[in-house]
Write an enzyme that holds these catalytic residues in place. Structure first.
Site, PDB file in Angstrom:
ATOM      1  N   HIS A  66     -49.301 -10.375  53.385  1.00 50.03           N
ATOM      2  CA  HIS A  66     -48.137  -9.491  53.399  1.00 50.03           C
ATOM      3  C   HIS A  66     -46.855 -10.323  53.582  1.00 50.03           C
ATOM      4  CE1 HIS A  66     -46.046  -5.648  54.925  1.00 50.03           C
ATOM      5  NE2 HIS A  66     -45.200  -6.619  55.220  1.00 50.03           N
ATOM      6  N   GLU A  67     -46.906 -11.282  54.522  1.00 56.00           N
ATOM      7  CA  GLU A  67     -45.709 -12.087  54.800  1.00 56.00           C
ATOM      8  C   GLU A  67     -45.408 -13.053  53.656  1.00 56.00           C
ATOM      9  OE1 GLU A  67     -43.932 -10.951  57.029  1.00 56.00           O
ATOM     10  OE2 GLU A  67     -45.484  -9.747  57.978  1.00 56.00           O
ATOM     11  N   CYS A  93     -44.289  -2.160  57.600  1.00 50.39           N
ATOM     12  CA  CYS A  93     -43.400  -3.301  57.441  1.00 50.39           C
ATOM     13  C   CYS A  93     -42.096  -3.013  58.169  1.00 50.39           C
ATOM     14  CB  CYS A  93     -43.129  -3.525  55.947  1.00 50.39           C
ATOM     15  SG  CYS A  93     -41.995  -4.871  55.604  1.00 50.39           S
ATOM     16  N   LEU A  94     -41.589  -4.027  58.885  1.00 57.06           N
ATOM     17  CA  LEU A  94     -40.348  -3.810  59.637  1.00 57.06           C
ATOM     18  C   LEU A  94     -39.167  -3.543  58.710  1.00 57.06           C
ATOM     19  CD1 LEU A  94     -40.761  -6.527  62.432  1.00 57.06           C
ATOM     20  CD2 LEU A  94     -41.131  -4.056  62.606  1.00 57.06           C
ATOM     21  N   GLN A 106     -36.400 -11.279  55.793  1.00 59.72           N
ATOM     22  CA  GLN A 106     -36.183  -9.982  56.439  1.00 59.72           C
ATOM     23  C   GLN A 106     -35.044 -10.017  57.458  1.00 59.72           C
ATOM     24  OE1 GLN A 106     -40.662  -9.527  57.326  1.00 59.72           O
ATOM     25  NE2 GLN A 106     -39.940  -7.426  57.153  1.00 59.72           N
ATOM     26  N   GLY A 138     -45.743  -9.455  62.169  1.00 60.63           N
ATOM     27  CA  GLY A 138     -45.374 -10.503  61.230  1.00 60.63           C
ATOM     28  C   GLY A 138     -43.947 -10.306  60.775  1.00 60.63           C
ATOM     29  N   HIS A 195     -43.466 -11.461  51.009  1.00 60.56           N
ATOM     30  CA  HIS A 195     -42.019 -11.376  51.256  1.00 60.56           C
ATOM     31  C   HIS A 195     -41.302 -12.599  50.693  1.00 60.56           C
ATOM     32  CE1 HIS A 195     -41.371  -7.773  53.601  1.00 60.56           C
ATOM     33  NE2 HIS A 195     -42.308  -8.081  54.469  1.00 60.56           N
TER      34      HIS A 195
HETATM   35 ZN    ZN Z   1     -43.195  -6.773  55.796  1.00 56.59          ZN
END
Ligand code: ZN
Length: 172
Positions: free
Chosen positions: A136-137, A94-95, A51, A46, A140
């Site tokens: 989660h997304e 998470c990236l 991000q 995701g 963000h």
């Molecule tokens: Zn994330």
């Protein structure tokens, strides 16, 4: 398509709520293509637009396993409109929070309202891994990271680790 750079703390954009998309146009569709390419290359399941440094409410996800057909999904202005009482616990990563994994408890099932890539409003129920990922997304887009759900000491320790590693990478 372009692979974008994924931002990490202490970049303040990650703490900032994203702007709603007023019109789903070619620039949004181009951003979505870049986001998919960036997410698959990372690899991750995701990614939110913020991000890659674009604070607009756009998320992409694909929770398909390695041996499954890809299931790319893009959601514009996603919003949780219902959440189950039942919870699901998962060790999230998470990236933007590289190499950190910790357990987060979230509703096991959520209903999400969003716009698709043609600008049509849709509502969809997400369960299991999809429910965890979509929440989660969506977080963000509100300036929330999964480590914000952990205790303060843990969060600060993780942040210190990430910032130190980013600094080392810069110097190398
Ligand atoms: Zn994330």
């Amino acid at each position: 398509m372009t692979i974008r750079k994924i931002i990490t703390p202490p970049n303040k954009l990650l703490k900032q709520p994203s702007l709603l998309v007023e019109q789903v146009d070619d620039s949004i569709r181009a951003l979505v293509r870049d986001m998919f390419e960036t997410m698959y290359e990372a690899p991750g399941i995701g990614l939110a637009a913020v991000q890659v440094g674009e604070p607009v409410a756009v998320i992409v996800m694909d929770t398909a396993g390695e041996n499954e057909e890809p299931r790319p999904r893009a959601l514009i202005n996603p919003q949780v409109i219902w959440a189950s009482q039942e919870e699901r616990e998962y060790e999230e990563g998470c990236l933007s929070v590289p190499d950190i994994y910790d357990t987060v408890v979230r509703p096991a099932e959520v209903k999400v309202r969003y716009l698709d890539l043609d600008g049509n409003q849709r509502e969809e129920t997400f369960t299991g891994m999809d429910a965890t990922c979509v929440q989660h997304e969506i977080d963000h887009t509100k300036g929330i990271l999964f480590i914000d759900y952990l205790g303060r000491l843990k969060r600060e320790r993780y942040l210190k680790k990430i910032i130190k590693k980013a600094r080392q990478a810069q110097e190398a």
